[in-house]
Enzyme design. Structure first.
Site, PDB file in Angstrom:
ATOM      1  N   SER A 279       0.823  -1.204   0.000  1.00  0.00           N
ATOM      2  CA  SER A 279       0.000   0.000   0.000  1.00  0.00           C
ATOM      3  C   SER A 279       0.861   1.259   0.000  1.00  0.00           C
ATOM      4  O   SER A 279       1.968   1.277   0.538  1.00  0.00           O
ATOM      5  CB  SER A 279      -0.916   0.010   1.219  1.00  0.00           C
ATOM      6  OG  SER A 279      -1.726  -1.137   1.237  1.00  0.00           O
TER       7      SER A 279
HETATM    8  N1  SAH Z   1      -0.542  -4.370   3.831  1.00  0.00           N
HETATM    9  C1  SAH Z   1      -0.075  -5.128   2.706  1.00  0.00           C
HETATM   10  C2  SAH Z   1      -1.106  -5.026   1.599  1.00  0.00           C
HETATM   11  C3  SAH Z   1      -0.979  -6.048   0.579  1.00  0.00           C
HETATM   12  S1  SAH Z   1      -2.217  -6.011  -0.664  1.00  0.00           S
HETATM   13  C4  SAH Z   1       1.268  -4.580   2.267  1.00  0.00           C
HETATM   14  O1  SAH Z   1       1.526  -3.417   2.535  1.00  0.00           O
HETATM   15  O2  SAH Z   1       2.054  -5.304   1.653  1.00  0.00           O
HETATM   16  C5  SAH Z   1      -3.505  -6.985   0.030  1.00  0.00           C
HETATM   17  C6  SAH Z   1      -3.146  -8.376   0.455  1.00  0.00           C
HETATM   18  O3  SAH Z   1      -4.371  -9.026   0.831  1.00  0.00           O
HETATM   19  C7  SAH Z   1      -2.503  -9.248  -0.604  1.00  0.00           C
HETATM   20  O4  SAH Z   1      -1.322  -9.795  -0.101  1.00  0.00           O
HETATM   21  C8  SAH Z   1      -3.544 -10.327  -0.878  1.00  0.00           C
HETATM   22  O5  SAH Z   1      -2.990 -11.583  -1.219  1.00  0.00           O
HETATM   23  C9  SAH Z   1      -4.281 -10.381   0.451  1.00  0.00           C
HETATM   24  N2  SAH Z   1      -5.620 -10.959   0.380  1.00  0.00           N
HETATM   25  C10 SAH Z   1      -6.519 -10.858  -0.633  1.00  0.00           C
HETATM   26  N3  SAH Z   1      -7.646 -11.535  -0.326  1.00  0.00           N
HETATM   27  C11 SAH Z   1      -7.454 -12.078   0.906  1.00  0.00           C
HETATM   28  C12 SAH Z   1      -8.256 -12.896   1.757  1.00  0.00           C
HETATM   29  N4  SAH Z   1      -9.483 -13.297   1.435  1.00  0.00           N
HETATM   30  N5  SAH Z   1      -7.740 -13.261   2.959  1.00  0.00           N
HETATM   31  C13 SAH Z   1      -6.487 -12.868   3.335  1.00  0.00           C
HETATM   32  N6  SAH Z   1      -5.684 -12.097   2.565  1.00  0.00           N
HETATM   33  C14 SAH Z   1      -6.158 -11.708   1.361  1.00  0.00           C
END
Ligand code: SAH
Length: 204
Positions: free
Chosen positions: A58
């Protein structure tokens, strides 16, 4: 000024995130260690950065906004949905007693786990699974942060929150809204919103 200090001044403080504890945590966590080698030069830039598997870390301002909105106390136990590269996890772990982080993509969860361990964040517990269900085993949580956009607020997350607990979650498809919600008994109050763009919370 280092790129990290400049990020905090221009993108975070400059846009009205003022909680000193949040600013300090963003100054301590090395964001460049959480992005792929090839994207290091972009680690402190004002936008999301690809982290593989179709996912992104993010934007710094969004991490700061969500972290401030949670009104964290050092004693808190926090549930995070969407570990990704582990950066937001590290910011939370810097500020509270314990972080429980759920990620649906096993490879990302493992990489993030290795990274967090190497950097010394010993107060993080990880789980691979669907965040729509939360992580009931360790509930209730003082705060919950969701890092991917849901169709609607998943009821298990509200259930797993303590009374007066705060939940930050992006909701919607093309027009997403980040919602800051507070639980009061059976009621959920909307404290604040922000227009955002997150990757979707998938249903595996
Ligand atoms: N805070 C993280 C954001 C990553 S993007 C960072 O800064 O790196 C969002 C993340 O949510 C991704 O890694 C994706 O794989 C995960 N995600 C998507 N759907 C999900 C679900 N149903 N349960 C758990 N994680 C999920």
């Amino acid at each position: 000024m280092t790129p990290q200090q400049r990020m905090i001044e221009e993108q975070i403080r400059g846009r009205d995130v003022r909680d000193p504890r949040v600013l300090e945590a963003l100054g301590r966590v090395p964001r460049d260690r959480f992005v792929p080698e090839s994207a290091r030069h972009d680690a402190y830039a004002d936008h999301p950065v690809p982290i593989g598997h179709g996912q992104t870390i993010s934007q710094p301002y969004i991490v700061a906004f969500m972290t401030e909105a949670l009104r964290l106390q050092p004693s808190h136990r926090v549930l995070e949905i969407g570990t990704g590269c582990g950066y937001q996890t590290a910011v939370l772990a810097d500020l509270v007693r314990e972080v429980y982080s759920v990620e649906v993509i096993a490879a990302l969860a493992e990489e993030a786990g290795r990274r967090l361990e190497m950097l010394g964040y010993g107060n993080v517990r990880r789980h691979v699974g669907d965040g729509h269900h939360g992580w009931p085993e360790h509930a209730p949580y003082d705060r919950i942060l969701v890092a991917a956009a849901a169709d609607a607020v998943p009821p298990p997350l509200v259930e797993q929150l303590v009374d007066t607990g705060i939940l930050v979650i992006p909701v919607g498809a093309s027009n997403q809204e980040l919602r800051v919600l507070q639980k009061h008994g059976t009621r959920v109050d909307l404290l604040a919103t922000l227009s955002v763009r997150f990757v979707p919370l998938v249903r595996p």
